[in-house]
Design a protein around this motif. Structure first.
Motif, PDB file in Angstrom:
ATOM      1  N   UNK A 148       0.838  -1.205   0.000  1.00 40.39           N
ATOM      2  CA  UNK A 148       0.000   0.000   0.000  1.00 40.39           C
ATOM      3  C   UNK A 148       0.870   1.250   0.000  1.00 40.39           C
ATOM      4  N   UNK A 149       1.923   1.237   0.792  1.00 43.20           N
ATOM      5  CA  UNK A 149       2.802   2.400   0.866  1.00 43.20           C
ATOM      6  C   UNK A 149       3.472   2.678  -0.479  1.00 43.20           C
ATOM      7  N   UNK A 150       3.934   1.636  -1.148  1.00 41.27           N
ATOM      8  CA  UNK A 150       4.628   1.815  -2.435  1.00 41.27           C
ATOM      9  C   UNK A 150       3.660   2.249  -3.527  1.00 41.27           C
ATOM     10  N   UNK A 151       2.509   1.592  -3.609  1.00 41.18           N
ATOM     11  CA  UNK A 151       1.547   1.900  -4.673  1.00 41.18           C
ATOM     12  C   UNK A 151       1.033   3.329  -4.551  1.00 41.18           C
ATOM     13  N   UNK A 152       0.760   3.783  -3.335  1.00 41.84           N
ATOM     14  CA  UNK A 152       0.246   5.141  -3.162  1.00 41.84           C
ATOM     15  C   UNK A 152       1.248   6.186  -3.627  1.00 41.84           C
ATOM     16  N   UNK A 165      -2.147  10.583   1.130  1.00 38.35           N
ATOM     17  CA  UNK A 165      -2.714  10.350   2.464  1.00 38.35           C
ATOM     18  C   UNK A 165      -2.999   8.875   2.718  1.00 38.35           C
ATOM     19  N   UNK A 166      -2.898   8.042   1.679  1.00 37.16           N
ATOM     20  CA  UNK A 166      -3.132   6.606   1.858  1.00 37.16           C
ATOM     21  C   UNK A 166      -1.896   5.918   2.422  1.00 37.16           C
ATOM     22  N   UNK A 167      -0.710   6.447   2.144  1.00 36.44           N
ATOM     23  CA  UNK A 167       0.541   5.809   2.562  1.00 36.44           C
ATOM     24  C   UNK A 167       0.615   5.565   4.069  1.00 36.44           C
ATOM     25  N   UNK A 168       0.228   6.533   4.935  1.00 33.23           N
ATOM     26  CA  UNK A 168       0.288   6.250   6.384  1.00 33.23           C
ATOM     27  C   UNK A 168      -0.570   5.075   6.815  1.00 33.23           C
ATOM     28  N   UNK A 169      -1.617   4.767   6.043  1.00 40.72           N
ATOM     29  CA  UNK A 169      -2.439   3.600   6.391  1.00 40.72           C
ATOM     30  C   UNK A 169      -1.596   2.333   6.277  1.00 40.72           C
ATOM     31  N   UNK A 222       1.870  12.414   9.746  1.00 40.08           N
ATOM     32  CA  UNK A 222       1.325  12.664   8.418  1.00 40.08           C
ATOM     33  C   UNK A 222       0.123  13.604   8.478  1.00 40.08           C
ATOM     34  N   UNK A 223      -0.784  13.368   9.438  1.00 43.61           N
ATOM     35  CA  UNK A 223      -1.954  14.239   9.573  1.00 43.61           C
ATOM     36  C   UNK A 223      -1.532  15.653   9.959  1.00 43.61           C
ATOM     37  N   UNK A 224      -0.559  15.759  10.866  1.00 43.24           N
ATOM     38  CA  UNK A 224      -0.140  17.068  11.368  1.00 43.24           C
ATOM     39  C   UNK A 224       0.434  17.951  10.276  1.00 43.24           C
ATOM     40  N   UNK A 225       1.162  17.359   9.342  1.00 38.15           N
ATOM     41  CA  UNK A 225       1.860  18.162   8.336  1.00 38.15           C
ATOM     42  C   UNK A 225       1.175  18.161   6.981  1.00 38.15           C
TER      43      UNK A 225
END
Length: 377
Positions: A103-107, A138-142, A167-170
């Motif tokens: 998920x992190x790579x694809x996003x 925003x999907x990467x942090x998931x 991620x949300x903070x910045x």
């Protein structure tokens, strides 16, 4: 059995049609394969540059044995990770543990679809291009949170929670900076088509670059949005989890954080995400604030200045890609230098910087941009 001539011609024409469909299918995915090849080469170059720059800062030799000037060191490290054993936690969630890195790579890879490297040299020129990048990123942090949770390790889970919080903070200040540029472009367009409904304001990355090309070097958004540029720069480093913002994987606190239980190619994917994020951020800084592929004196084209024939489309595209990458590598050099110069922040300092400083500043910059544009009308 006897087959007449008409049936033979029908079979031959059908075979040719199927062959043409296969060839067309291969040609249609050729730009995507070219982009993936270019991304791979760029990541290898960034890894080599970081090792050389960090060695220079720390007065070390750096990589020199794997290939000329150590250029093959990154390939050697990637090959080693590819063949190492993939160890799975016995009490963890194996499904989430395997899906997290993907998920992190694809996003991050999907973000390259809307990045223009040259004049209309982009895979998807969408009207919501820049906001699509924010939504996808925003999907990467998931994926990072899934990796930390599924590892059944308190250090990994803490790293995943830190990654999500950071991620949300910045991402909110970063979005406000992008919104200020998009809003400025939309107001200018609405002023030009006040009573017309033929043109809708959009946030296409190509349109943002072309809007900066009118006045050449002095039309770049870095001069029009200096506060937004600084906030975007800091937020991008925090989104990439680079020092001094690498709290989710702080070694002395979390034993590498959310990737502590990973090994082999899955660990390599997290390593890849870090550099892909850095490359995407560098390219978006170039597109949003540094004029993209444009590098010209006001009202004088770069190609006219050197008496080049603008009809040579390949040369123009090549120069555009070269200029875009040159500007991106300038940001990369700054990011790498910051990583090996500044110490790591504490978690409370990181969150305070995001919520108490960058968020109000970015919101004020957005309101100031809107007010100035409305007054200028």
């Amino acid at each position: 059995m006897i087959i007449d001539r008409v049936e033979v011609e029908t079979i031959n024409s059908f075979s040719k049609l199927e062959l043409l469909k296969e060839v067309y299918g291969l040609i249609s995915i050729l730009p995507i394969l070219t982009l993936l090849l270019g991304i791979t080469i760029e990541v290898l170059v960034i890894v080599w540059l970081e090792r050389e720059i960090s060695a220079s800062i720390q007065q070390r030799i750096g990589p020199e044995y794997a290939g000329p000037l150590g250029l093959l060191q990154a390939i050697a490290d990637g090959t080693k990770l590819l063949f190492k054993e993939d160890i799975l936690p016995s009490r963890g969630d194996i499904t989430l543990f395997s899906i997290g890195p993907s998920i992190a790579v694809i996003s991050v890879l999907l973000s390259f679809l809307v990045i223009p490297l040259g004049y209309h040299f982009v895979l998807a020129d969408l009207s919501i291009g820049v906001f699509l990048w924010i939504a996808i990123s925003s999907i990467a942090p998931i994926g990072l949170l899934m990796a930390g949770y599924s590892s059944n390790n308190k250090y990994s889970f803490s790293g995943g929670l830190r990654a999500a919080a950071q991620s949300i903070s910045y991402e909110i200040p970063l979005t406000f900076c992008v919104l200020a540029i998009s809003l400025r472009l939309a107001i200018c367009r609405n002023y030009q088509v006040v009573l017309s409904s033929d043109s809708d304001p959009d946030s296409s990355t190509v349109d943002i670059v072309e809007a900066q090309s009118k006045y050449g070097f002095f039309g770049w958004n870095i001069w029009r949005q200096p506060i937004g540029f600084l906030v975007f720069l800091i937020s991008s480093l925090a989104e990439c989890e680079r020092l001094p913002f690498d709290l989710p994987e702080a070694e002395e606190e979390l034993v590498a954080g959310y990737q502590a239980e990973y090994s082999g190619i899955k660990y390599g994917l997290f390593y890849l995400v870090s550099y892909l994020n850095l490359l995407v951020s560098s390219l978006f800084v170039t597109v949003l604030y540094l004029g993209g592929w444009n590098f010209s004196i006001p009202y004088i084209s770069f190609f006219d200045f050197f008496q080049m024939n603008k009809a040579v489309g390949i040369l123009e595209m090549t120069m555009g890609i070269f200029i875009t990458l040159t500007k991106a590598y300038l940001f990369l050099f700054i990011s790498i230098t910051i990583r090996w110069t500044l110490p790591r922040m504490r978690m409370d300092q990181l969150l305070n910087l995001g919520w108490k400083f960058l968020l109000p500043i970015s919101l004020g910059n957005l309101l100031l941009t809107t007010s100035s544009q409305l007054v200028s009308l």
